[in-house]
Design an enzyme around this catalytic site. Structure first.
Site, mmCIF file in Angstrom:
data_model
loop_
_atom_site.group_PDB
_atom_site.id
_atom_site.type_symbol
_atom_site.label_atom_id
_atom_site.label_comp_id
_atom_site.label_asym_id
_atom_site.label_seq_id
_atom_site.Cartn_x
_atom_site.Cartn_y
_atom_site.Cartn_z
ATOM 1 N N HIS A 271 30.818 44.149 43.317
ATOM 2 C CA HIS A 271 31.328 43.405 42.159
ATOM 3 C C HIS A 271 31.240 41.899 42.427
ATOM 4 O O HIS A 271 30.795 41.127 41.557
ATOM 5 C CB HIS A 271 32.777 43.829 41.898
ATOM 6 C CG HIS A 271 33.490 43.030 40.857
ATOM 7 N ND1 HIS A 271 33.644 43.469 39.561
ATOM 8 C CD2 HIS A 271 34.114 41.821 40.920
ATOM 9 C CE1 HIS A 271 34.321 42.563 38.868
ATOM 10 N NE2 HIS A 271 34.628 41.558 39.675
ATOM 11 N N GLU A 272 31.654 41.471 43.620
ATOM 12 C CA GLU A 272 31.617 40.049 43.961
ATOM 13 C C GLU A 272 30.181 39.555 44.114
ATOM 14 O O GLU A 272 29.850 38.438 43.696
ATOM 15 C CB GLU A 272 32.419 39.792 45.240
ATOM 16 C CG GLU A 272 33.877 40.213 45.179
ATOM 17 C CD GLU A 272 34.633 39.623 43.998
ATOM 18 O OE1 GLU A 272 34.236 38.535 43.517
ATOM 19 O OE2 GLU A 272 35.599 40.250 43.536
#
Length: 294
Positions: free
Chosen positions: A139-140
Site C-alpha cells: 500500500h505504501e
C-alpha cells in the site's frame, strides 16, 4: 479552542510577514497581480518546503530509525520485502525505517519517487502476519509509485493560494466600503486596516475549512487507489486481511500532521468530509467490488 487560537496567531504572523514583504518589494496589496504573486508564493511556499523536508520531519515526528544494516531476521525480511515490491512497482529502493508505537501503522513520504521513505511501526511488525504486513507495505509502495506526495503538495498549494487570494480581495473590498478609501490622503488603499484584518481572518478560517474538505477528499480518494495498488502487487485477499486486522488495532498515536501519510487514520471525526482516510469497511468493500481495480 486551542486550534482556533493557533490559527489566529498563525494568520496574524502570516499577515505581518505578508505586509513586510509587500513593503520591501514595493508591491501594492491593492494590485491584483501583486496580490496573486504573493498568494502563490505563500500558498505554495509552505507546501513545497514541507515536501522537501518531509522525510526528516516524519522521522522526527515519530522518532523513527532508518535501517542502515539489518540487525535481525525481522529487519532483513522487511528490507527484502520493500526492495522486492519497489522493483515490481518500478521505483528506486526507498529508505526503510521502524518507529516505536503500539498501533498497527505505516507511512510513506518523500519529495520524489526515487528518493522516498517507508516507515512501519513496531506494533505492525508484532501484531500482523507476514502476508498482512506485505499488503500494508505494498500500500505504501503504491503511494510512492502513484506520486501521491507530490500531488498532495500541488493540491494543497492551489487551495492555499485560493484561500489567501480570495480572502484578501474580499477583505480589501469590505475595508474600502466600510472604512472608506483613503488613498487620496496618502494612506493604504486597503481602507480601514482593522476591518481588513478582521474580514481577512474570518474569511481565511471559513475558506480554510472549505479547502480542507477538498484536500481530505483527495486524501481519501488516493487511499482507495493505494489499496488497489497493493492488491495488484500482493493480491486482493492479503490487502483485505490487512484492513480487517487494522479494525482491531489501537487508535493511531501518530501526530495529526502525519495522519494523511499513514495507512491507518483516526476513525473519530465530526464528519467523513474531514477524514484523511475512508472508513475501513468502505475500503474493504471497494476491494471486494473491484471498483478501483478496473
Amino acid at each position: 479552542m486551542m486550534r482556533i487560537a493557533l490559527f489566529l496567531l498563525t494568520n496574524l504572523a502570516v499577515m505581518v510577514v505578508f505586509g513586510l514583504v509587500l513593503s520591501l518589494t514595493g508591491i501594492q496589496s491593492s494590485s491584483m497581480t501583486g496580490l496573486l504573486i504573493m498568494a502563490l508564493l505563500f500558498g505554495f511556499g509552505g507546501s513545497i518546503v514541507s515536501l522537501m523536508m518531509s522525510k526528516w520531519m516524519a522521522l522526527k515526528s515519530v522518532g523513527g530509525e532508518v535501517i542502515e544494516q539489518p540487525r535481525n531476521e525481522t529487519e532483513r525480511w522487511l528490507m527484502h520485502t520493500v526492495a522486492q515490491q519497489a522493483q515490481q512497482a518500478g521505483i528506486a529502493m526507498p529508505q526503510v525505517a521502524i518507529y516505536h508505537a503500539p498501533d498497527i501503522n505505516a507511512f510513506a513520504t518523500g519529495a520524489r519517487r526515487d528518493a522516498s521513505l517507508v516507515a512501519v511501526s513496531t506494533g505492525l511488525l508484532q501484531n500482523m502476519s507476514r502476508d498482512e504486513a506485505e499488503a500494508v507495505i505494498a500500500h505504501e509502495i503504491s503511494h510512492i509509485a502513484n506520486g501521491d506526495m507530490v500531488t498532495m503538495t500541488l493540491i494543497q498549494g492551489v487551495v492555499n493560494t485560493f484561500v489567501i487570494f480570495i480572502s484578501r480581495v474580499i477583505a480589501q473590498i469590505a475595508a474600502g466600503f466600510l472604512g472608506g478609501n483613503r488613498e487620496d490622503e496618502g494612506e493604504s488603499s486597503n481602507g480601514n486596516p482593522l476591518i481588513y484584518f478582521a474580514v481577512a481572518t474570518v474569511l481565511e478560517l471559513v475558506f480554510g475549512i472549505l479547502a480542507s474538505i477538498i484536500t481530505m477528499w483527495f486524501s481519501r480518494h488516493r487511499e482507495f487507489h493505494a489499496d488497489a495498488g497493493s492488491a495488484r502487487l500482493v493480491g486482493r485477499e492479503k490487502m483485505i486481511a490487512a484492513l480487517q486486522r487494522l479494525k482491531t488495532s489501537y487508535e493511531p498515536q501518530e501526530a495529526s500532521s502525519m495522519m494523511a501519510f499513514c495507512i491507518n487514520g483516526k476513525a473519530k471525526s465530526m464528519s467523513e468530509l474531514f477524514m484523511t482516510h475512508p472508513p475501513l469497511d468502505k475500503r474493504i468493500e471497494a476491494l471486494r467490488s473491484g471498483e478501483y481495480l478496473k
